[in-house]
Design a protein around this motif. Structure first.
Motif: not given
Length: 442
Positions: A279-285, A301, A255, A260, A297
């Protein structure tokens, strides 16, 4: 020559009279080697196809005038038209080598083909690439590629893969980066070999490829009961906790360098270590979902999103059985708890032990049909029974060549569904069916 397995309706090929069963011989006078040649050759405004008709064997040269948005429309069963490039390594941790002796040929085939890497996201080792193939990758911009690195230590990589060519990995990655080719990498971690300080070294090296590295996936080695030697161990909770803590430091550094995180742990590490799933934003798509990275995750979701949008209040059937593996049960425990709280629903989560490959194999996708049948034979199943679609291949077969219908014959009076996601289970419970493209009823 390449057998044409289908022709799209209202496509240019259909207008020219091309039929299923015809054969593609040439594109602009050249024999296509693979689907890449087909894509590039038919992307031009003008091109010529040499077709051999199934009936009579007549050869016809068809000239195409293609406008933007026009579909040529040829379909093929295979992506590789010439010879498949196979693996030249002898990795001591190779999962393909640890399967039962009677598996079908497609499960024992060890492909290491750069074209599959580009087209399907298969991981390759780069040890069998010739200069002309590197040239083609660059000229055709076959990017991104998916590369099995495992370690950047040259000596260690040679030993792990039993191939002297394996030690060139850093220079190969440097060449690809210099030519503008981007890549995802995976590291299969074997305790005592490429973990610990060796993992630090590898991640430190990989972060230097800032212009090309898209993601680095770290997955634990998989060991089956068919493994002949007992020279490596599976990850346990303690090893998983240590690896997770170590990788978190590199995620922080990622990061700082990239803005990122691009270093990801397989879900299995978090589940073994009894740590929270990011959480989802950790996985970068979710760039490495097929590696079991972020699948937990994403599934949770999707379930909660579907739950919010359901308009009906009563379930169609009160008896529900869900088939899963050990890791699947752990990953979806919060979801199962929410399902179990639905008024009037009697939920049974049936965890299947993997006897086919061995108890150390706990992922749901590697369950055999026979293991499922052996477990449900002792149960009086009623209502709906859900079997994960991930255990079937594209032909609808399990690892041991059973179909959904084969398994459903042992489910008593239960209606059997195969679903690709837990959100599709929710749809069937409330609507009696799912609009999901991968949900099917036996």
């Amino acid at each position: 020559m390449v057998l044409i397995s289908g022709v799209e309706k209202n496509s240019l090929a259909e207008e020219k009279g091309v039929k299923k069963g015809d054969k593609l011989l040439e594109i602009d006078g050249k024999k296509p080697r693979d689907y890449i040649d087909y894509m590039l050759g038919t992307s031009r405004p003008y091109f010529e196809l040499l077709i051999e008709k199934q009936v009579g064997g007549q050869r016809r040269r068809l000239n195409f005038n293609r406008s933007y948005g026009d579909r040529v429309g040829l379909e093929f069963e295979e992506l590789i038209f010439d010879e498949l490039k196979t693996c030249q390594n002898d990795c001591f941790f190779c999962f393909v080598d640890q399967q039962p002796p009677d598996v079908r040929d497609t499960l024992s085939c060890k492909d290491d083909d750069y074209r599959f890497s580009f087209l399907k996201g298969s991981f390759i080792t780069l040890t069998n690439l010739a200069d002309m193939e590197y040239q083609r990758i660059v000229e055709n911009n076959l990017s991104p590629l998916y590369i099995s690195v495992h370690t950047t230590n040259p000596d260690l990589r040679q030993r792990m893969m039993s191939n002297k060519k394996a030690g060139r990995i850093k220079s190969q990655l440097e060449y690809l980066e210099d030519k503008g080719i981007k890549f995802h990498v995976q590291l299969v971690i074997c305790p005592g070999w490429n973990d610990g300080e060796e993992l630090d070294r590898t991640l430190d090296d990989l972060l230097n490829y800032s212009n090309s590295l898209l993601s680095a996936g770290i997955v634990p080695v998989g060991l089956t009961a068919w493994r002949e030697q007992n020279d490596i161990k599976c990850f346990d909770a303690e090893r998983a906790r240590k690896t997770t803590a170590r990788v978190k430091k590199w995620q922080k550094k990622s990061r700082e360098l990239y803005g990122e995180n691009i270093i990801f742990l397989a879900d299995e590490f978090y589940l073994l270590a009894d740590e929270s799933i990011p959480e989802e934003d950790h996985y970068l798509g979710y760039p490495q979902l097929s590696n079991g990275i972020g699948l937990t995750r994403l599934s949770r979701n999707k379930f909660r999103e579907k739950q919010k949008n359901l308009s009906r209040s009563n379930v169609v059937n009160s008896e529900v059985n869900i088939i899963t593996g050990e890791l699947g049960r752990q990953a979806l425990e919060p979801v199962f708890a929410e399902l179990d709280s639905i008024e009037g629903l009697n939920l049974k989560v049936i965890e299947i032990e993997n006897c086919y490959l061995g108890e150390e194999v706990t992922v749901t996708g590697l369950l055999s049909g026979k293991d499922i049948i052996d477990e449900i034979n002792s149960r009086d199943l009623k209502g709906y029974t859900f079997i994960p679609e991930v255990i079937f291949n594209d032909s609808g077969l399990t690892l041991d060549d059973l179909t959904l219908s084969d398994i459903s014959e042992h489910c008593g009076g239960s209606d059997v569904f195969s679903c690709s996601g837990i959100e599709e289970v929710l749809e069937v419970l409330y609507d009696g069916e799912s609009d999901g493209s991968y949900c099917r009823k036996a």
